[in-house]
Design an enzyme around this catalytic site. Structure first.
Site, PDB file in Angstrom:
ATOM      1  N   SER A   1       0.832  -1.208   0.000  1.00 22.49           N
ATOM      2  CA  SER A   1       0.000   0.000   0.000  1.00 22.49           C
ATOM      3  C   SER A   1       0.861   1.251   0.000  1.00 22.49           C
ATOM      4  O   SER A   1       1.803   1.359   0.796  1.00 22.49           O
ATOM      5  CB  SER A   1      -0.897   0.034   1.237  1.00 22.49           C
ATOM      6  OG  SER A   1      -1.822  -1.009   1.176  1.00 22.49           O
TER       7      SER A   1
ATOM      8  N   GLU B   1      -2.173  -4.750  15.297  1.00 23.06           N
ATOM      9  CA  GLU B   1      -2.836  -4.150  14.149  1.00 23.06           C
ATOM     10  C   GLU B   1      -4.289  -4.616  14.097  1.00 23.06           C
ATOM     11  O   GLU B   1      -5.218  -3.828  14.027  1.00 23.06           O
ATOM     12  CB  GLU B   1      -2.088  -4.572  12.878  1.00 23.06           C
ATOM     13  CG  GLU B   1      -2.692  -3.995  11.607  1.00 23.06           C
ATOM     14  CD  GLU B   1      -2.091  -4.587  10.335  1.00 23.06           C
ATOM     15  OE1 GLU B   1      -1.476  -5.668  10.390  1.00 23.06           O
ATOM     16  OE2 GLU B   1      -2.254  -3.961   9.283  1.00 23.06           O
TER      17      GLU B   1
ATOM     18  N   GLU C   1     -11.172 -15.400   6.202  1.00 22.78           N
ATOM     19  CA  GLU C   1     -11.212 -16.863   6.317  1.00 22.78           C
ATOM     20  C   GLU C   1     -10.141 -17.329   7.314  1.00 22.78           C
ATOM     21  O   GLU C   1     -10.398 -18.158   8.184  1.00 22.78           O
ATOM     22  CB  GLU C   1     -10.968 -17.535   4.957  1.00 22.78           C
ATOM     23  CG  GLU C   1     -12.156 -17.484   4.001  1.00 22.78           C
ATOM     24  CD  GLU C   1     -12.330 -16.111   3.357  1.00 22.78           C
ATOM     25  OE1 GLU C   1     -11.389 -15.295   3.396  1.00 22.78           O
ATOM     26  OE2 GLU C   1     -13.422 -15.856   2.815  1.00 22.78           O
TER      27      GLU C   1
END
Ligand SMILES: Cc1cc2nc3c(=O)[nH]c(=O)nc-3n(C[C@H](O)[C@H](O)[C@H](O)COP(=O)(O)OP(=O)(O)OC[C@H]3O[C@@H](n4cnc5c(N)ncnc54)[C@H](O)[C@@H]3O)c2cc1C
Lengths: 327, 389
Positions: B160, B244, B371
């Site tokens: 990112s 995080e 998941e």
């Protein structure tokens, strides 16, 4: 530890959990569903000894409360053990009578509620049926700004959860009328909603625990079914729903304690979240137990049948969602 | 349990609100995923830092205010309620900085944190590789010992903001052929403009160019830029990944502010008879409230000396799904205007709903897919038997 329950509150929950586990509630539930109230009344008396009902009644009437957070903690345990009876209605009746400003009824009933001597029903405005009127010592019915004490009830109707016995309240003597009734009824409904949410939370936890235990033991294709990811993820989602409903229930109780007039949306939010989480837990429990979940002999069935009625009692999810947005 | 703020927290809120009212730009900055927006957001970081609002939870010595976790949550609520710009320094501030506080040296903290706090150095996270996403430990890029440091080679991807960032941090295989894949990894910091580094922007779903892949060809990194012990990088990385997911990546303020805006949209635009939509608005509002209370409970647990383990996974799944629900509901409420993206002159709220919607779609993928988080919840919180991986 400001945004968490205190050690005392958690200890109270553990004590109740232990007591209810030892009492053997499933047999009580089955008897209650058959219209046999003696074991239920015995359990009610034991609960009163722990102070559960006193928490709903102000000190002036021999109670300890009202203490909505402690009540919510207690009712979570009642829900965990699927304790039958108009538990919510009795606490809501206490809230109602206390706020009514009609001292005769308050003097007569509040001390008896606190001590566990009286089981009291309360029917909100517009509710067609009373819960467990056949077991109650008194049933109060609100219609608009009027409250009646009823004398009789119609036949007990078969319902989704046989341990929730529904009948129409009949006849009745007007106790009082006026704006105080409406105000007291709003407060009582909020109390009932909160405690129904707490019950649903506990019931959902128990359903999840039972199901987790089952999927660890049950083997298919030579492995425990709990090792299949589809099973794991469904249970993870159930835990998620319950974990995020719990703080809403506790915060709603604090809101009710602090500002009864402004607590409605918080309580409605808690009711939606806990009711839906419990309902999810029941659907998951049923599915993951397979056909075993669909039979009524295991005690699991007592819990599965409770989930949907609790989700809808004292305000359907849709009504509660509207309340959240109405602010 | 009580939900009251202390006088100190209230004072902190008041001060933050006053500063934000004074300083938040009246028109939103251009998207930080573009070169122009990136520069504008760096300026914003500098302005925040000048008054010590860029890293409130850091010690004062590093440019912070020594704020408690609860004060940080309060600050974030005010920040998002004020509609303040996105944080271009976020990867550094929420991932690298906690890692350095826990595992870094005094020298590293002194060198790295100051320029991070002011936005002078913007950091990118270089964890993922083309063949290593969920199975991060399978990563292949290497760190080979050389005089006074290491030579990094390989490929990192989906990083990112790396197209415009200055430096990156990531994991490299320093001991080939270990028994277990997560052994023998080293955690390093490296410059994105060093010889041997090629940064290639890759467009995201919204076409914006700040995302990038990195090609590394014997990039020299001095020993001073190893975080923690060589070979122990996995544990260094994991201690911050928990942080995080558990609290710091997505504070509740972001969602409560969005829920408030959504409620306003509903009251302004909606047909009260549309109960299906009304129920979704209510659920988003309830979700934001639940997330806030859950985060405050987590913060209380941490403040009392506790730790967050697998509970972090509950947090991550919940906010990422809530974010999508909030944005999808908003787009449904906005009807034909909902699809207007930023730059369109009639875009509601400068396109922030459409922009936020596209970004929300990534939530269940990054920071550990949902998941994988559900696997963790099932195995570590519910104690279910390990499934086949
Ligand atoms: C917007 C965005 C920003 C990002 N920013 C960064 C960044 O700054 N730095 C960085 O290093 N990375 C970043 N990433 C990458 C991100 O960390 C990875 O995408 C993520 O780890 C998943 O890996 P993958 O994409 O390779 O998916 P895969 O691992 O290939 O997974 C594909 C699908 O398979 C499922 N799956 C895989 N394994 C299992 C399993 N065991 N059980 C069940 N399902 C499984 C996954 O859940 C997923 O649905 C970013 C990604 C996005 C979308």
């Amino acid at each position: 530890m400001r945004f968490l329950l205190t050690d005392e509150q958690r200890e109270f929950a553990r004590t109740l959990d232990g007591m209810l586990g030892a009492f053997g509630t499933p047999a009580v539930v089955r008897a209650w569903a058959a219209g046999e109230h003696k074991p239920g009344r015995d359990l009610w008396a034991r609960l009163a000894e722990t102070g559960v009902f006193a928490l709903a009644v102000p000190e002036a009437y021999g109670g300890l409360g009202p203490l909505p957070l402690e009540l919510a903690v207690a009712y979570t345990e009642l829900g965990r053990h699927a304790v039958p009876g108009p538990l919510v209605e009795t606490a809501a009746a206490a809230a109602f009578l206390d706020r009514l400003g009609e001292t005769g009824a308050a003097d007569a009933w509040l001390p008896r509620i606190a001590s566990g001597d009286a089981i009291v029903g309360l029917c909100a405005d517009g509710a067609p049926f009373a819960l467990d009127a056949d077991a109650a010592d008194a049933v109060f019915v609100v219609r608009g700004d009027t409250v009646c004490r009823t004398e009789a009830h119609g036949p007990v109707q078969p319902s989704l959860d046989p341990a929730r016995r529904l009948s129409r309240p009949l006849g009745g003597t007007v106790l009082t009328r006026g704006p105080a009734v409406t105000a007291a009824a709003t407060y009582a409904t909020d109390t009932a909603r909160l405690l129904t949410a707490a019950q649903a939370l506990g019931l959902g936890r128990a359903l999840l625990d039972e199901t987790v235990g089952h999927v660890k033991r049950r083997t298919q294709f030579a492995v425990p079914i709990g090792s299949f990811q589809a099973v794991q993820h469904r249970l993870a989602d159930t835990l998620l729903a319950l974990e995020f409903a719990q703080p809403l229930v506790h915060a709603a109780a604090l809101a009710l304690a602090r500002d009864a007039a402004g607590a409605g949306p918080d309580i409605a939010a808690a009711k939606v979240a806990a009711g839906e989480a419990c309902h999810t837990a029941a659907r998951t429990a049923l599915q993951l137990h397979g056909a075993l979940g669909y039979t009524d002999e295991p005690d699991l069935s007592l819990r599965i049948r409770k989930a949907r009625p609790l989700r809808d009692a004292w305000g359907t999810p849709s009504e509660c969602r509207a309340r959240v947005l109405a602010g | 349990m009580d939900l009251d703020f202390t006088a100190a927290e209230d004072a902190f809120r008041t001060a933050a609100r006053a500063w934000l009212t004074e300083n938040v730009p009246a028109t939103p900055l251009p998207s930080l995923e573009t070169r122009e927006g990136f520069a504008a957001h760096r300026d914003w970081e500098r302005r925040l830092a000048a008054d010590r609002w860029s890293v409130v939870s850091w010690p004062e010595a590093y440019g912070g205010r020594g704020a408690s976790l609860l004060q940080w949550l309060v600050f974030e609520e005010e920040y998002y309620a004020a509609g303040a710009p996105g944080r271009v320094g976020q990867n550094g501030i929420s991932l690298l900085a906690p890692t350095l506080f826990e595992h870094g040296t005094e020298e590293q903290r002194a060198r790295v944190l100051g320029p991070m706090a002011t936005g002078e150095v913007v950091w990118a996270q270089a964890w993922s590789e083309p063949e290593s996403g969920s199975d991060l430990a399978s990563l292949r890029s290497t760190a080979v010992r050389t005089d006074g440091g290491w030579l990094l080679s390989g490929q990192k991807t989906w990083s990112s903001r790396a197209a415009f960032a200055d430096r990156a941090f990531g994991l490299f295989r320093s001991e080939p052929g270990t028994d277990k894949p997560h052994h023998g990894l080293t955690y390093l910091m490296f410059p994105l403009d060093a010889p041997g580094v090629t940064v290639r922007p890759i467009g995201r779903l919204d076409g914006k160019p700040a995302f990038a892949e990195l090609f590394l060809d014997e990039v020299f990194v001095p020993d001073a830029d190893v975080i923690g012990e060589p070979g122990r990088g996995w544990w260094v990385a994991m201690s911050t990944a928990g942080n995080e997911r558990g609290l710091t990546l997505r504070s509740p303020g972001r969602f409560t502010a969005a829920a408030d805006r959504l409620t306003a949209l509903w009251h302004a635009a909606a047909d009260p008879g549309d109960t299906a939509l009304r129920d979704r608005v209510a659920d988003a509002v309830i979700g934001a409230r639940a997330y806030r209370l859950f985060a405050y409970a987590n913060a209380s647990r941490l403040a009392a000396g506790g730790t967050l383990g697998a509970e972090s996974s509950l947090n991550k799944v919940f906010w990422s799904e809530l974010d999508i629900a909030l944005h999808e509901t908003a787009l449904d409420l906005l009807g034909p205007y909902g699809t207007l993206a930023d730059g369109a002159d009639e875009a509601p709220a400068h396109g922030s709903w459409a922009d936020g919607y596209v970004f929300s779609l990534a939530g269940p993928i990054y920071a550990g897919t949902n998941e994988i988080q559900r696997n963790i919840i099932a195995e570590r919180l519910l104690g279910l038997p390990k499934g086949r991986r």
